[in-house]
Design a protein around this motif. Structure first.
Motif, PDB file in Angstrom:
ATOM      1  N   UNK A  60     -41.390   0.316 -31.248  1.00  0.00           N
ATOM      2  CA  UNK A  60     -42.436   0.258 -30.229  1.00  0.00           C
ATOM      3  C   UNK A  60     -43.822   0.221 -30.880  1.00  0.00           C
ATOM      4  N   UNK A  61     -44.008   0.972 -31.954  1.00  0.00           N
ATOM      5  CA  UNK A  61     -45.276   0.901 -32.689  1.00  0.00           C
ATOM      6  C   UNK A  61     -45.475  -0.524 -33.217  1.00  0.00           C
ATOM      7  N   UNK A  62     -44.432  -1.094 -33.831  1.00  0.00           N
ATOM      8  CA  UNK A  62     -44.513  -2.476 -34.323  1.00  0.00           C
ATOM      9  C   UNK A  62     -44.853  -3.426 -33.180  1.00  0.00           C
ATOM     10  N   UNK A  63     -44.204  -3.234 -32.050  1.00  0.00           N
ATOM     11  CA  UNK A  63     -44.425  -4.120 -30.904  1.00  0.00           C
ATOM     12  C   UNK A  63     -45.863  -4.050 -30.414  1.00  0.00           C
ATOM     13  N   UNK A  64     -46.416  -2.852 -30.373  1.00  0.00           N
ATOM     14  CA  UNK A  64     -47.815  -2.709 -29.959  1.00  0.00           C
ATOM     15  C   UNK A  64     -48.759  -3.360 -30.972  1.00  0.00           C
ATOM     16  N   UNK A  65     -48.484  -3.179 -32.251  1.00  0.00           N
ATOM     17  CA  UNK A  65     -49.307  -3.828 -33.278  1.00  0.00           C
ATOM     18  C   UNK A  65     -49.193  -5.350 -33.187  1.00  0.00           C
ATOM     19  N   UNK A  66     -47.989  -5.840 -32.935  1.00  0.00           N
ATOM     20  CA  UNK A  66     -47.781  -7.276 -32.800  1.00  0.00           C
ATOM     21  C   UNK A  66     -48.596  -7.838 -31.644  1.00  0.00           C
ATOM     22  N   UNK A  67     -48.697  -7.066 -30.564  1.00  0.00           N
ATOM     23  CA  UNK A  67     -49.479  -7.509 -29.401  1.00  0.00           C
ATOM     24  C   UNK A  67     -50.951  -7.679 -29.749  1.00  0.00           C
ATOM     25  N   UNK A  68     -51.436  -6.923 -30.735  1.00  0.00           N
ATOM     26  CA  UNK A  68     -52.837  -7.073 -31.157  1.00  0.00           C
ATOM     27  C   UNK A  68     -53.069  -8.419 -31.829  1.00  0.00           C
ATOM     28  N   UNK A  69     -52.041  -8.924 -32.518  1.00  0.00           N
ATOM     29  CA  UNK A  69     -52.174 -10.167 -33.274  1.00  0.00           C
ATOM     30  C   UNK A  69     -51.729 -11.403 -32.514  1.00  0.00           C
ATOM     31  N   UNK A  70     -50.998 -11.216 -31.468  1.00  0.00           N
ATOM     32  CA  UNK A  70     -50.550 -12.347 -30.662  1.00  0.00           C
ATOM     33  C   UNK A  70     -50.543 -11.923 -29.195  1.00  0.00           C
ATOM     34  N   UNK A  71     -51.639 -12.209 -28.501  1.00  0.00           N
ATOM     35  CA  UNK A  71     -51.767 -11.755 -27.113  1.00  0.00           C
ATOM     36  C   UNK A  71     -50.661 -12.297 -26.207  1.00  0.00           C
ATOM     37  N   UNK A  72     -50.487 -11.625 -25.108  1.00  0.00           N
ATOM     38  CA  UNK A  72     -49.485 -12.053 -24.128  1.00  0.00           C
ATOM     39  C   UNK A  72     -49.879 -13.394 -23.525  1.00  0.00           C
ATOM     40  N   UNK A  73     -48.892 -14.147 -23.046  1.00  0.00           N
ATOM     41  CA  UNK A  73     -49.195 -15.422 -22.378  1.00  0.00           C
ATOM     42  C   UNK A  73     -50.052 -15.199 -21.135  1.00  0.00           C
ATOM     43  N   UNK A  74     -50.690 -16.253 -20.723  1.00  0.00           N
ATOM     44  CA  UNK A  74     -51.501 -16.188 -19.505  1.00  0.00           C
ATOM     45  C   UNK A  74     -50.590 -15.983 -18.297  1.00  0.00           C
ATOM     46  N   UNK A  75     -51.143 -15.408 -17.248  1.00  0.00           N
ATOM     47  CA  UNK A  75     -50.387 -15.229 -16.006  1.00  0.00           C
ATOM     48  C   UNK A  75     -50.049 -16.590 -15.418  1.00  0.00           C
ATOM     49  N   UNK A  76     -48.967 -16.638 -14.724  1.00  0.00           N
ATOM     50  CA  UNK A  76     -48.570 -17.868 -14.039  1.00  0.00           C
ATOM     51  C   UNK A  76     -49.531 -18.069 -12.867  1.00  0.00           C
ATOM     52  N   UNK A  77     -50.102 -19.259 -12.726  1.00  0.00           N
ATOM     53  CA  UNK A  77     -51.116 -19.485 -11.690  1.00  0.00           C
ATOM     54  C   UNK A  77     -50.662 -19.129 -10.266  1.00  0.00           C
ATOM     55  N   UNK A  78     -49.386 -19.273  -9.968  1.00  0.00           N
ATOM     56  CA  UNK A  78     -48.894 -18.979  -8.617  1.00  0.00           C
ATOM     57  C   UNK A  78     -48.819 -17.476  -8.314  1.00  0.00           C
ATOM     58  N   UNK A  79     -48.929 -16.635  -9.329  1.00  0.00           N
ATOM     59  CA  UNK A  79     -48.860 -15.190  -9.098  1.00  0.00           C
ATOM     60  C   UNK A  79     -50.091 -14.720  -8.331  1.00  0.00           C
ATOM     61  N   UNK A  80     -49.841 -13.848  -7.375  1.00  0.00           N
ATOM     62  CA  UNK A  80     -50.936 -13.254  -6.602  1.00  0.00           C
ATOM     63  C   UNK A  80     -51.638 -12.204  -7.462  1.00  0.00           C
ATOM     64  N   UNK A  81     -52.875 -11.911  -7.129  1.00  0.00           N
ATOM     65  CA  UNK A  81     -53.661 -10.947  -7.899  1.00  0.00           C
ATOM     66  C   UNK A  81     -52.956  -9.585  -7.962  1.00  0.00           C
ATOM     67  N   UNK A  82     -52.390  -9.126  -6.844  1.00  0.00           N
ATOM     68  CA  UNK A  82     -51.728  -7.820  -6.832  1.00  0.00           C
ATOM     69  C   UNK A  82     -50.493  -7.820  -7.744  1.00  0.00           C
ATOM     70  N   UNK A  83     -49.827  -8.971  -7.862  1.00  0.00           N
ATOM     71  CA  UNK A  83     -48.667  -9.053  -8.752  1.00  0.00           C
ATOM     72  C   UNK A  83     -49.091  -8.932 -10.217  1.00  0.00           C
ATOM     73  N   UNK A  84     -50.178  -9.605 -10.559  1.00  0.00           N
ATOM     74  CA  UNK A  84     -50.678  -9.554 -11.935  1.00  0.00           C
ATOM     75  C   UNK A  84     -51.125  -8.136 -12.269  1.00  0.00           C
ATOM     76  N   UNK A  85     -51.885  -7.507 -11.365  1.00  0.00           N
ATOM     77  CA  UNK A  85     -52.381  -6.148 -11.616  1.00  0.00           C
ATOM     78  C   UNK A  85     -51.248  -5.126 -11.655  1.00  0.00           C
ATOM     79  N   UNK A  86     -50.290  -5.258 -10.754  1.00  0.00           N
ATOM     80  CA  UNK A  86     -49.178  -4.293 -10.752  1.00  0.00           C
ATOM     81  C   UNK A  86     -48.292  -4.491 -11.982  1.00  0.00           C
ATOM     82  N   UNK A  87     -48.138  -5.726 -12.447  1.00  0.00           N
ATOM     83  CA  UNK A  87     -47.350  -5.972 -13.664  1.00  0.00           C
ATOM     84  C   UNK A  87     -48.042  -5.340 -14.874  1.00  0.00           C
ATOM     85  N   UNK A  88     -49.357  -5.494 -14.967  1.00  0.00           N
ATOM     86  CA  UNK A  88     -50.098  -4.879 -16.078  1.00  0.00           C
ATOM     87  C   UNK A  88     -50.003  -3.358 -16.021  1.00  0.00           C
TER      88      UNK A  88
END
Length: 186
Positions: A63-91
């Motif tokens: 999990x530490x490695x995974x968090x460090x990896x996220x610093x170097x390779x950000x998550x993909x962009x949200x899918x455009x069809x997702x509603x704002x509440x879906x994006x915020x609740x997922x985060x």
């Protein structure tokens, strides 16, 4: 295959780490749930907790490695069809999943090391106690560990339900992005 995430999808390293964490969390929960009812004379009475602690320590490192990896390779962009509440609740759910994983792992570590002993990780190396002997720590840590693991598994189930909803009802790429690595150059 793409090792790093792209704006459109996850790389294979993020996908493998995600599924390893998922399997480890569910496996540790199942093992923990099963082993609390073992009797002193059961052959798994010592082996079950040893496996549980060893995998827990390795999961902590992953999990530490995974968090460090996220610093170097950000998550993909949200899918455009997702509603704002879906994006915020997922985060929020992802953030809370990380918090619960760490609370569960730290409390599990404190249960095992409250008497000042170290944790042997499959006999490969030892993780020492940082607290020394603290009377009653294992009871408090045990309560935190119990409730945080139940909350973690409950939230993971909700997370999985959301992914399945996106796959079968919305018919979008949400789940597929965590199953098939993004295309591109390594």
């Amino acid at each position: 295959m793409q090792i790093r995430n792209t704006p459109a999808g996850y790389g294979w390293l993020a996908i493998v780490a995600h599924w390893l964490v998922a399997v480890a969390v569910l496996g540790l929960f199942a093992l923990g749930f099963w082993m609390v009812d073992l009797s002193y004379y059961d052959e798994w009475y010592r082996r079950g907790p040893d496996i549980h602690r060893s995998v827990g320590i390795l999961l902590f490192a992953l999990v530490i490695f995974r968090l460090l990896w996220r610093l170097f390779t950000p998550s993909p962009e949200s899918i455009p069809a997702h509603k704002r509440w879906e994006v915020l609740s997922a985060r929020a759910a992802h953030g809370l999943l990380y918090v619960l994983i760490f609370v569960a792992m730290v409390s599990g570590y404190l249960i095992s090391t409250a008497d000042g002993s170290s944790i042997s990780v499959f006999g490969w190396f030892e993780v020492p106690s940082v607290t020394g002997q603290i009377k009653g720590l294992e009871d408090t840590a045990g309560l935190v560990h119990y409730w945080s693991t139940w909350a973690l598994v409950g939230l993971a189930a909700l997370h999985a339900a959301g992914a399945l909803k996106h796959h079968f009802i919305d018919r979008d790429e949400t789940l597929r992005r965590m199953l098939v690595p993004a295309r591109g150059d390594d």
